[in-house]
Design an enzyme around this catalytic site. Structure first.
Site, PDB file in Angstrom:
ATOM      1  N   LYS A  47      64.858 -51.807   0.989  1.00 17.83           N
ATOM      2  CA  LYS A  47      64.777 -50.826   2.091  1.00 17.83           C
ATOM      3  C   LYS A  47      63.420 -50.141   2.115  1.00 17.83           C
ATOM      4  O   LYS A  47      62.783 -50.033   3.155  1.00 17.83           O
ATOM      5  CB  LYS A  47      65.897 -49.784   1.916  1.00 17.83           C
ATOM      6  CG  LYS A  47      65.726 -48.533   2.755  1.00 17.83           C
ATOM      7  CD  LYS A  47      66.882 -47.577   2.593  1.00 17.83           C
ATOM      8  CE  LYS A  47      66.734 -46.542   1.523  1.00 17.83           C
ATOM      9  NZ  LYS A  47      65.791 -45.448   1.787  1.00 17.83           N
ATOM     10  N   ASN A  48      62.992 -49.694   0.930  1.00 13.34           N
ATOM     11  CA  ASN A  48      61.775 -48.884   0.893  1.00 13.34           C
ATOM     12  C   ASN A  48      60.502 -49.702   1.055  1.00 13.34           C
ATOM     13  O   ASN A  48      59.414 -49.137   1.189  1.00 13.34           O
ATOM     14  CB  ASN A  48      61.715 -48.077  -0.414  1.00 13.34           C
ATOM     15  CG  ASN A  48      62.734 -46.950  -0.412  1.00 13.34           C
ATOM     16  OD1 ASN A  48      63.370 -46.678   0.609  1.00 13.34           O
ATOM     17  ND2 ASN A  48      62.906 -46.290  -1.548  1.00 13.34           N
ATOM     18  N   ARG A 117      63.767 -39.605   6.696  1.00 17.94           N
ATOM     19  CA  ARG A 117      62.453 -39.157   6.243  1.00 17.94           C
ATOM     20  C   ARG A 117      61.381 -40.230   6.469  1.00 17.94           C
ATOM     21  O   ARG A 117      60.224 -39.924   6.751  1.00 17.94           O
ATOM     22  CB  ARG A 117      62.516 -38.808   4.759  1.00 17.94           C
ATOM     23  CG  ARG A 117      61.148 -38.530   4.195  1.00 17.94           C
ATOM     24  CD  ARG A 117      61.145 -37.603   3.041  1.00 17.94           C
ATOM     25  NE  ARG A 117      59.805 -37.440   2.532  1.00 17.94           N
ATOM     26  CZ  ARG A 117      59.036 -36.412   2.769  1.00 17.94           C
ATOM     27  NH1 ARG A 117      59.458 -35.424   3.523  1.00 17.94           N
ATOM     28  NH2 ARG A 117      57.825 -36.339   2.276  1.00 17.94           N
ATOM     29  N   CYS A 141      67.643 -37.582   3.145  1.00 16.63           N
ATOM     30  CA  CYS A 141      68.622 -37.004   2.231  1.00 16.63           C
ATOM     31  C   CYS A 141      68.252 -35.569   1.894  1.00 16.63           C
ATOM     32  O   CYS A 141      67.077 -35.232   1.831  1.00 16.63           O
ATOM     33  CB  CYS A 141      68.658 -37.808   0.938  1.00 16.63           C
ATOM     34  SG  CYS A 141      69.679 -39.271   1.036  1.00 16.63           S
ATOM     35  N   ARG A 146      61.224 -31.436   1.058  1.00 18.85           N
ATOM     36  CA  ARG A 146      60.402 -32.652   1.085  1.00 18.85           C
ATOM     37  C   ARG A 146      59.251 -32.417   2.051  1.00 18.85           C
ATOM     38  O   ARG A 146      59.251 -32.897   3.181  1.00 18.85           O
ATOM     39  CB  ARG A 146      61.245 -33.856   1.463  1.00 18.85           C
ATOM     40  CG  ARG A 146      62.313 -34.111   0.427  1.00 18.85           C
ATOM     41  CD  ARG A 146      63.180 -35.277   0.750  1.00 18.85           C
ATOM     42  NE  ARG A 146      62.588 -36.539   0.346  1.00 18.85           N
ATOM     43  CZ  ARG A 146      63.244 -37.701   0.370  1.00 18.85           C
ATOM     44  NH1 ARG A 146      64.470 -37.741   0.763  1.00 18.85           N
ATOM     45  NH2 ARG A 146      62.659 -38.810  -0.011  1.00 18.85           N
ATOM     46  N   ASP A 328      65.494 -42.566  -7.973  1.00 18.66           N
ATOM     47  CA  ASP A 328      66.584 -43.112  -7.156  1.00 18.66           C
ATOM     48  C   ASP A 328      67.713 -43.706  -8.006  1.00 18.66           C
ATOM     49  O   ASP A 328      68.790 -43.994  -7.486  1.00 18.66           O
ATOM     50  CB  ASP A 328      66.057 -44.180  -6.188  1.00 18.66           C
ATOM     51  CG  ASP A 328      65.301 -43.554  -5.026  1.00 18.66           C
ATOM     52  OD1 ASP A 328      65.361 -42.325  -4.861  1.00 18.66           O
ATOM     53  OD2 ASP A 328      64.639 -44.303  -4.277  1.00 18.66           O
ATOM     54  N   ILE A 350      61.083 -35.390 -10.148  1.00 17.74           N
ATOM     55  CA  ILE A 350      60.507 -35.756  -8.838  1.00 17.74           C
ATOM     56  C   ILE A 350      61.047 -34.856  -7.716  1.00 17.74           C
ATOM     57  O   ILE A 350      60.282 -34.309  -6.923  1.00 17.74           O
ATOM     58  CB  ILE A 350      60.792 -37.234  -8.488  1.00 17.74           C
ATOM     59  CG1 ILE A 350      60.387 -38.153  -9.649  1.00 17.74           C
ATOM     60  CG2 ILE A 350      60.082 -37.631  -7.196  1.00 17.74           C
ATOM     61  CD1 ILE A 350      58.922 -38.257  -9.942  1.00 17.74           C
ATOM     62  N   ARG A 420      73.264 -45.956   4.450  1.00 15.99           N
ATOM     63  CA  ARG A 420      71.821 -45.886   4.721  1.00 15.99           C
ATOM     64  C   ARG A 420      71.048 -46.854   3.823  1.00 15.99           C
ATOM     65  O   ARG A 420      69.949 -47.270   4.186  1.00 15.99           O
ATOM     66  CB  ARG A 420      71.284 -44.469   4.441  1.00 15.99           C
ATOM     67  CG  ARG A 420      71.652 -43.436   5.468  1.00 15.99           C
ATOM     68  CD  ARG A 420      70.907 -42.137   5.196  1.00 15.99           C
ATOM     69  NE  ARG A 420      69.542 -42.429   4.833  1.00 15.99           N
ATOM     70  CZ  ARG A 420      68.836 -41.794   3.901  1.00 15.99           C
ATOM     71  NH1 ARG A 420      69.364 -40.795   3.266  1.00 15.99           N
ATOM     72  NH2 ARG A 420      67.606 -42.137   3.639  1.00 15.99           N
TER      73      ARG A 420
HETATM   74  C1  UD1 Z   1      60.028 -42.430  -1.495  1.00 10.87           C
HETATM   75  C2  UD1 Z   1      61.291 -43.239  -1.382  1.00 10.87           C
HETATM   76  C3  UD1 Z   1      62.448 -42.516  -2.054  1.00 10.87           C
HETATM   77  C4  UD1 Z   1      62.082 -42.174  -3.499  1.00 10.87           C
HETATM   78  C5  UD1 Z   1      60.750 -41.440  -3.578  1.00 10.87           C
HETATM   79  C6  UD1 Z   1      60.253 -41.226  -4.995  1.00 10.87           C
HETATM   80  C7  UD1 Z   1      60.969 -44.389   0.720  1.00 10.87           C
HETATM   81  C8  UD1 Z   1      61.422 -44.566   2.123  1.00 10.87           C
HETATM   82  N1  UD1 Z   1      61.599 -43.429   0.019  1.00 10.87           N
HETATM   83  O1  UD1 Z   1      60.253 -41.213  -0.817  1.00 10.87           O
HETATM   84  O2  UD1 Z   1      63.580 -43.380  -2.050  1.00 10.87           O
HETATM   85  O3  UD1 Z   1      63.076 -41.326  -4.046  1.00 10.87           O
HETATM   86  O4  UD1 Z   1      59.739 -42.210  -2.879  1.00 10.87           O
HETATM   87  O5  UD1 Z   1      60.204 -42.419  -5.681  1.00 10.87           O
HETATM   88  O6  UD1 Z   1      60.131 -45.115   0.228  1.00 10.87           O
HETATM   89  N2  UD1 Z   1      55.786 -34.386  -1.844  1.00 10.87           N
HETATM   90  C9  UD1 Z   1      55.048 -33.282  -1.490  1.00 10.87           C
HETATM   91  N3  UD1 Z   1      54.278 -33.360  -0.374  1.00 10.87           N
HETATM   92  C10 UD1 Z   1      54.193 -34.492   0.395  1.00 10.87           C
HETATM   93  C11 UD1 Z   1      54.948 -35.620   0.013  1.00 10.87           C
HETATM   94  C12 UD1 Z   1      55.738 -35.544  -1.119  1.00 10.87           C
HETATM   95  O7  UD1 Z   1      55.084 -32.251  -2.151  1.00 10.87           O
HETATM   96  O8  UD1 Z   1      53.466 -34.502   1.396  1.00 10.87           O
HETATM   97  C13 UD1 Z   1      56.659 -34.302  -3.027  1.00 10.87           C
HETATM   98  C14 UD1 Z   1      58.135 -34.449  -2.651  1.00 10.87           C
HETATM   99  O9  UD1 Z   1      58.678 -33.238  -2.229  1.00 10.87           O
HETATM  100  C15 UD1 Z   1      58.740 -34.949  -3.932  1.00 10.87           C
HETATM  101  C16 UD1 Z   1      57.618 -35.806  -4.518  1.00 10.87           C
HETATM  102  O10 UD1 Z   1      56.426 -35.407  -3.873  1.00 10.87           O
HETATM  103  O11 UD1 Z   1      58.999 -33.880  -4.775  1.00 10.87           O
HETATM  104  C17 UD1 Z   1      57.835 -37.309  -4.333  1.00 10.87           C
HETATM  105  O12 UD1 Z   1      57.878 -37.616  -2.967  1.00 10.87           O
HETATM  106  P1  UD1 Z   1      57.369 -38.997  -2.374  1.00 10.87           P
HETATM  107  O13 UD1 Z   1      56.845 -39.868  -3.468  1.00 10.87           O
HETATM  108  O14 UD1 Z   1      56.488 -38.712  -1.225  1.00 10.87           O
HETATM  109  O15 UD1 Z   1      58.726 -39.625  -1.866  1.00 10.87           O
HETATM  110  P2  UD1 Z   1      59.033 -40.253  -0.450  1.00 10.87           P
HETATM  111  O16 UD1 Z   1      57.875 -41.095  -0.009  1.00 10.87           O
HETATM  112  O17 UD1 Z   1      59.583 -39.228   0.452  1.00 10.87           O
END
Ligand code: UD1
Length: 442
Positions: A47-48, A117, A141, A146, A328, A350, A420
């Protein structure tokens, strides 16, 4: 009478987080526990990896072909968004044929942004191709705040002007120019967004402290097939030499390591003998290592991993960016540790608020105490069936796993979260001998 939500969205009264249901029937899983899973399960495409690749097809005008696409609600939402933007999409089995020739919108409707997201991925490609995009804050989620500050910072570094007004983000760039991006934290999504926008920027972009997840390597491979010049994905430094134009291509997405890890844990928790097939085992070493420490027997082949029963004992786990233990799979492995001998400690580094399955597992007889970002689990000999509700995608999978091993019957509600991210969950589990059925909620 099956319960239908006529309103298209259900909202959490406490957090205000909403999930778009589109008038769908509300269903639950009914699971009869104490089975030993046995057999072979074939893992679907990730998915990701698929979601950013679908967004990346917007970077060019033409017909892209993506194979190995899982059949999931998040994928359907992304399909709906691309269609609203003007794409023509046909699904043939696990292949998506995406024609982006007639993209005529640069604005993503709010209700679709809120549902997932991953919709934030649209920012990079739309900016890259059209230099303008307008979208609202993304949903997904409810696993803690986030923010998207890292996405915004990265896009600003390559010449984007970003304004926020009335809950919308308006991003514009007269010209995208290569730049130096340094992330405070290796965000997966922000790394992917920056790669997509920078692929069509003038000059070279370097991303430092980039996320290293396998899905980022898959995106790099897809973009390079389109004609991009990107190297370094999978390490913490990614270099993107911008090109003037990209062309449509054909690609097969990598297998879903999180789905694979979920079945490994399910096999271990039911003390079964399960071969998880069609995977790249090297993406799961942090998980197989922990399973071995817990006492599960592991056999690793070229494209499969097999779990066999062993005496389960408690361990400590800390979630980390890849190649550390994936956040995850924190919820599924927490379920397993509820029946491991001794005390385990899980630290979630995380996401905040990612222990929402704990209250539900407690209803099933688990002994867990949460203090901030740490869960202390005291193993019990057995869980017992209960009526529980999936609080989010991975926590939902964790409850299904717990129910498979528990004594008696469990009902898991709110399974739209699970849909999802797990392609054919009950079909695959039934083939392994699980007694699980999907029913309409009364
Ligand atoms: C992706 C994955 C999700 C997984 C996560 C971490 C997809 C679609 N989803 O989510 O399944 O759980 O990686 O492996 O690929 N953060 C900030 N600012 C930002 C962006 C992120 O502070 O602009 C923080 C988030 O709040 C979180 C951490 O960074 O605490 C990790 O987020 P991120 O790696 O961006 O996860 P996603 O890309 O949302």
């Amino acid at each position: 009478m099956p319960q239908i939500y006529n309103l298209s969205t259900v909202c959490n009264a406490v957090t205000g987080d909403c999930t778009f249901l589109g008038g769908m029937t509300v269903e639950k899983f009914v699971v009869e526990g104490e089975v030993q899973l046995c057999g072979q399960v074939t893992i679907s495409g990730a998915k990701n990896a698929t979601l950013p690749i679908m967004a990346a097809t917007l970077l060019c005008s033409g017909v892209s072909v993506v194979h190995g696409v899982p059949n999931l609600r998040d994928i359907k939402v992304m399909q709906d968004i691309l269609t609203l933007l003007g794409a023509k999409i046909v699904r043939e089995g696990n292949t998506l044929i995406i024609d982006t020739t007639s993209i005529n919108h640069m604005e993503v409707p709010e209700h679709l942004m809120r549902e997932m997201r991953a919709s934030v991925f649209l920012m990079g490609p739309l900016l890259g191709r059209f230099r303008k995009v307008r979208l609202s804050y993304p949903g997904g989620c409810t696993i803690g705040p986030r923010p998207i500050n890292l996405h915004i910072k990265a896009l600003e570094k390559i010449g984007t002007n970003i304004k926020e007004s009335f809950g919308f983000i308006i991003a514009e760039a007269a010209e995208l120019a290569g730049g130096e991006i340094h992330f405070d934290f290796p965000s997966v999504g922000a790394t992917e967004n920056a790669m997509m926008a920078a692929a069509l920027a003038k000059g070279t972009t370097v991303i430092r402290n980039a996320a290293r997840e396998p899905e980022i390597v898959d995106l790099q491979n897809f973009l390079n097939r389109m004609g991009a010049k990107i190297s370094g994905a999978g390490t913490d430094t990614i270099r993107i030499d911008g090109v003037p134009k990209l062309t449509a291509t054909e690609h097969t997405v990598i297998p879903d390591r999180i789905e694979a890890g979920t079945y490994l844990v399910a096999g271990a928790m039911t003390r079964g003998d399960v071969v998880v097939d069609n995977i790249l085992p090297e993406f799961l070493f942090s998980v197989t290592d922990k399973l071995q420490e817990i006492g599960v027997q592991i056999e690793i082949g070229r494209r499969y991993i097999r779990v066999k029963p062993g005496d389960l004992r408690g361990v400590d786990i800390k979630t980390l960016p890849h190649p550390g233990f994936p956040t995850d799979l924190q919820a599924p492995i927490l379920s397993l540790l509820t029946i491991a001998k001794g005390t385990s400690i899980i630290t979630e580094t995380i996401f905040e608020n990612r222990f929402k399955h704990v209250d539900e597992l407690t209803r099933m007889g688990a002994k867990i105490k949460v203090e901030g970002r740490t869960a202390i689990i005291r193993g019990v000999p057995k869980l017992t069936g209960a009526i529980v509700a999936a609080p989010d995608l991975r926590a939902g999978a964790a409850l299904v796993i717990a129910a498979l091993a528990a004594e008696g019957i469990s009902e898991i509600e709110h399974i739209y979260h699970i849909d999802r991210g797990y392609d054919g969950l009950e079909r695959k589990l039934q083939a392994l001998g699980a007694r699980i059925v999907r029913q309409n909620c009364d």
